[in-house]
Design an enzyme around this catalytic site. Structure first.
Site, PDB file in Angstrom:
ATOM      1  N   HIS A 194       0.849  -1.214  -0.038  1.00 47.73           N
ATOM      2  CA  HIS A 194      -0.013   0.107   0.066  1.00 47.73           C
ATOM      3  C   HIS A 194       0.720   1.334   0.138  1.00 47.73           C
ATOM      4  CE1 HIS A 194      -3.762  -2.127   0.476  1.00 47.73           C
ATOM      5  NE2 HIS A 194      -3.387  -2.781   1.254  1.00 47.73           N
TER       6      HIS A 194
ATOM      7  N   ALA B  98      13.136 -18.774  13.748  1.00 41.58           N
ATOM      8  CA  ALA B  98      11.942 -18.645  14.180  1.00 41.58           C
ATOM      9  C   ALA B  98      11.503 -17.276  14.554  1.00 41.58           C
ATOM     10  CB  ALA B  98      11.121 -19.811  14.902  1.00 41.58           C
TER      11      ALA B  98
END
Length: 210
Positions: free
Chosen positions: A125, A184
Site C-alpha cells: 500500500h 523462528a
C-alpha cells in the site's frame, strides 16, 4: 441377526458412507485446486503443489517459475502491476507461507521455507494516507491494480541452501546469504551474510556457521 445387530450395522454403514463421501468431495476439491495452481506457473519436473497451496498470478505464466523436485504448500502471489517469483530446484515452501511479489523474488536451490513465513518485496500500500484509502476503494470497486502507483517495491534474493524458519518475515530489498538460517519469528530488515544464524526483531547475527 437380532434387531440390535441390524440397527448397529445400518448405523455403521451410514458412518462409513458419510466419511467416504466427505473424503471423495475433498479429493475432488484438492485436485481442482492443484490444477488451478499448475495452470498459472511454469513447473519443473517432479515438482508438486500439495494440500492447500494457492497461486494468484495477475500476469503471464512465466512470471512464476518453479524448478525441479520442489514442493509447494503455501501461497504464491504476483501482482497485476508487476512482479516475478523464481524458485529453484529441490526447495520446500511450507503450509501457510506467503511469497508475494510486486517486483522480484528469487529463491535459489535447496532452500527450505517453513510454515507461516512471509516473504514480501512490496509495501503493498501507499505511504500517503489519502492516496492509500483512495486506491483501496478503487481496488474494491475495480479489482487488482494495473499500475503500481507510488507503492514501494525492492527485489528479494534468497541464496542456495538457506533455511527460513517458521513465522519469519523477510521484507523488501533483502538478500539472504548462502547456507544461512533465519530463526523462528525473526523479522529481517537488513541483508544476511553467508553461513550465519540471525534471530530477533530486527534480526541480528547470533552465530556463525562453518
Amino acid at each position: 441377526m437380532n434387531i440390535f445387530s441390524k440397527i448397529l450395522t445400518r448405523f455403521l454403514l451410514r458412518i462409513v458412507d458419510k466419511h467416504f463421501f466427505a473424503d471423495y468431495v475433498k479429493t475432488i476439491i484438492n485436485d481442482y485446486n492443484i490444477s488451478e495452481c499448475k495452470s498459472q506457473v511454469i513447473l519443473g519436473d517432479n515438482s508438486f503443489f500439495l494440500n492447500d497451496a494457492k497461486v494468484y498470478n495477475g500476469q503471464a505464466n512465466e512470471k512464476i517459475v518453479i524448478g525441479k523436485k520442489t514442493h509447494i504448500l503455501g501461497q504464491l502471489l504476483v501482482f497485476k502491476y508487476g512482479g516475478k517469483i523464481t524458485i529453484g530446484d529441490n526447495c520446500f515452501v511450507g503450509d501457510g507461507a506467503k511469497i508475494w511479489s510486486g517486483e522480484s523474488v528469487i529463491i535459489g536451490n535447496n532452500v527450505l521455507i517453513s510454515h507461516n513465513v512471509s516473504i514480501v518485496d512490496t509495501n503493498a500500500h501507499e505511504i500517503d494516507h489519502y492516496e492509500r484509502i483512495t486506491r483501496y476503494e478503487d481496488l474494491i470497486e475495480n479489482g487488482p491494480w494495473k499500475t503500481k502507483g507510488s507503492v514501494e517495491t525492492k527485489p528479494i534474493l534468497i541464496k542456495d541452501y538457506a533455511w527460513i524458519n517458521f513465522g519469519a518475515i523477510i521484507l523488501k530489498g533483502i538478500t539472504i546469504g548462502s547456507g544461512s538460517i533465519v530463526a523462528a519469528g525473526a523479522v529481517v530488515t537488513k541483508d544476511v551474510p553467508d553461513f550465519v544464524v540471525v534471530a530477533g526483531n530486527p534480526a541480528a547475527v547470533i552465530k556463525e556457521l562453518k
